[in-house]
Design a protein around this motif. Sequence first.
Motif, mmCIF file in Angstrom:
data_model
loop_
_atom_site.group_PDB
_atom_site.id
_atom_site.type_symbol
_atom_site.label_atom_id
_atom_site.label_comp_id
_atom_site.label_asym_id
_atom_site.label_seq_id
_atom_site.Cartn_x
_atom_site.Cartn_y
_atom_site.Cartn_z
ATOM 1 N N GLN A 61 0.837 -1.200 0.000
ATOM 2 C CA GLN A 61 0.000 0.000 0.000
ATOM 3 C C GLN A 61 0.871 1.248 0.000
ATOM 4 N N CYS A 62 0.378 2.298 -0.642
ATOM 5 C CA CYS A 62 1.051 3.593 -0.666
ATOM 6 C C CYS A 62 0.072 4.663 -0.199
ATOM 7 N N TRP A 63 0.597 5.668 0.502
ATOM 8 C CA TRP A 63 -0.234 6.674 1.166
ATOM 9 C C TRP A 63 0.317 8.078 0.926
ATOM 10 N N PRO A 64 -0.564 9.074 0.806
ATOM 11 C CA PRO A 64 -0.105 10.461 0.662
ATOM 12 C C PRO A 64 0.293 11.037 2.025
ATOM 13 N N VAL A 65 1.555 11.387 2.163
ATOM 14 C CA VAL A 65 2.046 12.003 3.395
ATOM 15 C C VAL A 65 2.870 13.223 3.013
ATOM 16 N N ALA A 66 3.357 13.926 4.016
ATOM 17 C CA ALA A 66 4.159 15.113 3.741
ATOM 18 C C ALA A 66 5.190 15.318 4.839
ATOM 19 N N THR A 73 5.329 10.058 -0.626
ATOM 20 C CA THR A 73 4.484 8.877 -0.649
ATOM 21 C C THR A 73 5.050 7.884 0.349
ATOM 22 N N LEU A 74 4.224 7.494 1.312
ATOM 23 C CA LEU A 74 4.608 6.481 2.289
ATOM 24 C C LEU A 74 4.338 5.106 1.693
ATOM 25 N N VAL A 75 5.367 4.278 1.610
ATOM 26 C CA VAL A 75 5.251 2.916 1.101
ATOM 27 C C VAL A 75 5.090 1.984 2.298
ATOM 28 N N GLY A 76 4.040 1.212 2.274
ATOM 29 C CA GLY A 76 3.850 0.207 3.314
ATOM 30 C C GLY A 76 2.478 0.302 3.942
ATOM 31 N N PRO A 77 2.062 -0.786 4.464
ATOM 32 C CA PRO A 77 2.851 -1.987 4.659
ATOM 33 C C PRO A 77 3.035 -2.779 3.368
ATOM 34 N N VAL A 153 8.356 17.770 10.082
ATOM 35 C CA VAL A 153 7.408 16.855 10.710
ATOM 36 C C VAL A 153 6.786 16.001 9.615
ATOM 37 N N LEU A 154 6.891 14.689 9.761
ATOM 38 C CA LEU A 154 6.336 13.742 8.810
ATOM 39 C C LEU A 154 4.948 13.335 9.285
ATOM 40 N N GLY A 155 3.950 13.518 8.417
ATOM 41 C CA GLY A 155 2.588 13.178 8.797
ATOM 42 C C GLY A 155 1.672 13.148 7.592
ATOM 43 N N PRO A 156 0.368 13.057 7.844
ATOM 44 C CA PRO A 156 -0.607 13.007 6.748
ATOM 45 C C PRO A 156 -0.477 14.234 5.845
#
Length: 164
Positions: A61-66, A73-77, A153-156
């Motif tokens: 799964q990949c997710w939009p983060v900043a 793009t956050l990769v995982g899990p 800061v890494l987050g959504p």
Amino acid sequence: MTLNIEPLSRADPAAVETLLDDAFGADRHGRTAYRIREGMEVIAALSLATFDGDRLVGTLQCWPVALDDVALTLVGPVAVLPGLQRGGIGRAMMAALMAKRQLDPLVMIGDPEYYGRFFGFSADATQQWTVPGPVDRRRLLCKSDIALPVTGVLGPRTFALAPL
């Protein structure tokens, strides 16, 4: 075994959750990676499922983060059924992701020796990033073709990307 990598949207959501529980434990929701992406929807175009026939055997799964105002793009899990781990399924999904990678830099929490060796991830740029929970600094990895901020800061991701 005949493996097919397909969009995650083709997998039954309940089967995905069961696979993730089997791979990481039912208590996985409290992990820092879940906090980093909290409230975000999976990036469908980058998220994958691997099937052996009709059986779901792996997901990525990949997710939009900043990082502050830098889109990532956050990769995982990256998850594979426990009995099939170390058989190349996770590596095949990562290779498929890397082949379709978009412009965002990638970030993940993972094994630096594995993801560094095969996919070019490193912890060099992430050492001073703030994350919403505990993290082993050597496992906070990124892959980027652009210079990233040293701190942040890494987050959504709470902002929209400009159209290309």
